[in-house]
Design a protein around this motif. Structure first.
Motif, PDB file in Angstrom:
ATOM      1  N   GLU A  47       6.406 -17.245  27.151  1.00  5.73           N
ATOM      2  CA  GLU A  47       7.186 -17.826  28.241  1.00  5.73           C
ATOM      3  C   GLU A  47       8.200 -16.851  28.836  1.00  5.73           C
ATOM      4  OE1 GLU A  47       9.200 -21.460  27.526  1.00  5.73           O
ATOM      5  OE2 GLU A  47       7.395 -22.613  27.112  1.00  5.73           O
ATOM      6  N   ASP A  48       8.354 -15.695  28.248  1.00  2.84           N
ATOM      7  CA  ASP A  48       9.332 -14.717  28.723  1.00  2.84           C
ATOM      8  C   ASP A  48       9.074 -14.410  30.200  1.00  2.84           C
ATOM      9  OD1 ASP A  48      10.978 -12.550  29.246  1.00  2.84           O
ATOM     10  OD2 ASP A  48      10.518 -11.522  27.376  1.00  2.84           O
ATOM     11  N   PRO A  79      18.261 -15.867  33.134  1.00  2.57           N
ATOM     12  CA  PRO A  79      17.822 -15.479  31.795  1.00  2.57           C
ATOM     13  C   PRO A  79      16.303 -15.476  31.745  1.00  2.57           C
ATOM     14  CG  PRO A  79      19.545 -17.144  31.678  1.00  2.57           C
ATOM     15  CD  PRO A  79      19.113 -17.078  33.106  1.00  2.57           C
ATOM     16  N   SER A  80      15.737 -14.573  30.980  1.00  3.17           N
ATOM     17  CA  SER A  80      14.276 -14.466  30.931  1.00  3.17           C
ATOM     18  C   SER A  80      13.649 -15.330  29.855  1.00  3.17           C
ATOM     19  CB  SER A  80      13.856 -13.009  30.714  1.00  3.17           C
ATOM     20  OG  SER A  80      14.375 -12.517  29.488  1.00  3.17           O
ATOM     21  N   MET A  81      14.471 -15.909  28.980  1.00  2.00           N
ATOM     22  CA  MET A  81      13.906 -16.762  27.938  1.00  2.00           C
ATOM     23  C   MET A  81      14.962 -17.730  27.418  1.00  2.00           C
ATOM     24  SD  MET A  81      13.733 -14.132  24.668  1.00  2.00           S
ATOM     25  CE  MET A  81      12.565 -13.041  25.448  1.00  2.00           C
ATOM     26  N   GLY A  82      14.467 -18.822  26.822  1.00  2.00           N
ATOM     27  CA  GLY A  82      15.334 -19.745  26.093  1.00  2.00           C
ATOM     28  C   GLY A  82      16.254 -20.602  26.921  1.00  2.00           C
ATOM     29  N   TYR A 125       6.241 -20.971  33.822  1.00  2.00           N
ATOM     30  CA  TYR A 125       5.517 -22.046  33.163  1.00  2.00           C
ATOM     31  C   TYR A 125       6.195 -22.329  31.831  1.00  2.00           C
ATOM     32  CZ  TYR A 125       3.217 -18.223  30.572  1.00  2.00           C
ATOM     33  OH  TYR A 125       2.962 -17.122  29.806  1.00  2.00           O
ATOM     34  N   ASN A 126       6.037 -23.555  31.344  1.00  2.00           N
ATOM     35  CA  ASN A 126       6.700 -23.990  30.114  1.00  2.00           C
ATOM     36  C   ASN A 126       5.667 -24.552  29.149  1.00  2.00           C
ATOM     37  OD1 ASN A 126       9.769 -23.903  30.919  1.00  2.00           O
ATOM     38  ND2 ASN A 126       8.677 -24.791  32.645  1.00  2.00           N
ATOM     39  N   THR A 127       5.782 -24.160  27.902  1.00  2.00           N
ATOM     40  CA  THR A 127       4.847 -24.635  26.880  1.00  2.00           C
ATOM     41  C   THR A 127       5.548 -25.371  25.754  1.00  2.00           C
ATOM     42  OG1 THR A 127       4.987 -22.576  25.606  1.00  2.00           O
ATOM     43  CG2 THR A 127       3.334 -22.667  27.360  1.00  2.00           C
TER      44      THR A 127
END
Length: 354
Positions: free
Chosen positions: A101-102, A153-156, A323-325
Motif C-alpha cells: 500500500e506504500d 504520508p506514504s503509508m499508515g 488503493y487500500n487492502t
C-alpha cells in the motif's frame, strides 16, 4: 510448539481487543442515531445466518445502525467487527499490506501512467527525485520550482489524514517553507502533482477532489465490483473525507448517483451545498473506471478485497490515487448501497469461516 501456542494467544488477544473497540464504537453510533430495536425473529435470523459459517452470537447492533441509515433492514449487512477482525485477514495477506500500500511504490505494482505524477519521494528518510536518490536540499530545490503540489504520508494513514495542498506561488522564501514542511513530515511521504478533476465532477464541489471509492473482489475467474460510492468534500475544503464535513453517495451499476448522500452523522441530503441534485447524476467515464479496476486487481493477487480511490481528470483520464487492502472502510458503502457483499455473501463468508 511453545512459540506456536504463544503466537495463537497473541492473535486471540489482539482480536478480542479489536472486537471490544468495535463494540464501543457501535454503542456510540447507536446512541447518537437511536435506531429502532430489532424484533426477536430478525435477531434470530441474523445470528443463524452467520452461525452457519462459525460466527456464533454475532451482535445485531451493527444491523440496527445500517438498517436505520439505509432505510431497510437486511440480514446480510456486514458488521465492522466481523469484517476487520476476521474477513479482511482471511482474504488478504495482512503481513504484506504495508509495503504493497506504500504510496511511494504504487506505480511499481500498477502502471505509472494511471497514477498521479510524483515529484519527490521520501522512503525511510531517503530522498528520491524521479526515482533517483538525492539529498534533502536537492529535493527542496526541485520542488521549489513548482507553483503547487500535494504532500501526504506514504503509508499508515486513513481518511485523508496528513494530506495537504501546498501553494508556493505567493511564497517569498520557498526554500525555508519547504524545509519546514519536509521536516514536519520527517520521513515516508510523497510529493505529487495537484490533479485537476473532470468539470463534471467539479460540479459536485470544485474545491475538493471528489473521489470514487470502489471495492472489488478478486475471484479465480473474474474481478467483481461489490460496491461503489463517491465522496464529496465540504465547500472550501480540499479533501473529501467524512471527518471534515464531507458526504458519501452511492453509485448504481450504470454509474449514476443515488437519491441521497449521507454525512458522518447519518443525516441525508438530496443535493450538494451548491444545489446540484444527486439523483441520477452521472459519474464520467464510469465504464472505464470499472474496466480499469477489473484489470488492475489481477496485479494484486495477495488481496482478494481491495478498495480503490479513483478520480477522473480534466482530460477524462482515470487516475488511481491509492488503493487500500486493510482497514478499507465499509460503512459508507452499506449505508448507501446496502449489504456489502451482495450475491457473494455466502462465498466470501465461506472463505472467512472460523
Amino acid at each position: 510448539m511453545i512459540f506456536t501456542t504463544l503466537r495463537k494467544i497473541a492473535v486471540y488477544t489482539k482480536i478480542k481487543r479489536l472486537e471490544y473497540g468495535y463494540t464501543k464504537k457501535i454503542s456510540k453510533l447507536n446512541a447518537d442515531t437511536k435506531p429502532a430495536y430489532l424484533d426477536k425473529k430478525t435477531k434470530n435470523q441474523i445470528k443463524a445466518k452467520y452461525a452457519q459459517y462459525g460466527f456464533k452470537n454475532v451482535s445485531v447492533e451493527w444491523h440496527r445502525f445500517f438498517g436505520q441509515l439505509y432505510n431497510k433492514m437486511c440480514i446480510d449487512f456486514i458488521p465492522e467487527s466481523l469484517f476487520y477482525c476476521y474477513i479482511e485477514p482471511a482474504l488478504n495477506k495482512t503481513d504484506l499490506f504495508k509495503a504493497w500500500e506504500d504510496k511511494n511504490l504504487i506505480e511499481k505494482f500498477l502502471t505509472p501512467e494511471i497514477t498521479p505524477k510524483t515529484y519527490v519521494k521520501n522512503c525511510n528518510g531517503f530522498y528520491y527525485i524521479n526515482d533517483n536518490p538525492d539529498s534533502k536540499e536537492a529535493a527542496i530545490k526541485y520542488v521549489s520550482q513548482l507553483d503547487n503540489f500535494v504532500i501526504k504520508p506514504s503509508m499508515g494513514t486513513y481518511g485523508g489524514e496528513g494530506v495537504k495542498k501546498i501553494e508556493l506561488s505567493n511564497s517569498k522564501d520557498r526554500f525555508e517553507l519547504l524545509d519546514s514542511i519536509f521536516t514536519e513530515y520527517s520521513k515516508d511521504f510523497t510529493v505529487q502533482e495537484v490533479l485537476k478533476q473532470s468539470p463534471k465532477l467539479a460540479e459536485l464541489n470544485p474545491t475538493s477532489i471528489n473521489t470514487v471509492r470502489i471495492i472489488s473482489y478478486l475471484r479465480p475467474s473474474e474481478t467483481v465490483i461489490l460496491s461503489g460510492i463517491i465522496r464529496i468534500g465540504k465547500s472550501g475544503v480540499f479533501t473529501d473525507n467524512f471527518a471534515l464535513g464531507g458526504v458519501v453517495c452511492g453509485i448504481d451499476k450504470t454509474g449514476k448517483l443515488k437519491k441521497y448522500a449521507v454525512d458522518k452523522y447519518g443525516f441525508e441530503t438530496t443535493e450538494t451545498e451548491s444545489g446540484v441534485i444527486f439523483d441520477g447524476f452521472p459519474i464520467p467515464e464510469y465504464n472505464k473506471i470499472v474496466e480499469t479496476i477489473k484489470n488492475l486487481h489481477t496485479k494484486l493477487p495477495y488481496f482478494k478485497l481491495v478498495s480503490w480511490d479513483i478520480m477522473v481528470n480534466e482530460k477524462s483520464e482515470v487516475k488511481i490515487i491509492e488503493y487500500n487492502t486493510f482497514g478499507q472502510g465499509i460503512n459508507g458503502h452499506q449505508i448507501t448501497n446496502g449489504p456489502l457483499f451482495g450475491d457473494y455473501f455466502d462465498e466470501i463468508l465461506e472463505l472467512s469461516r472460523r
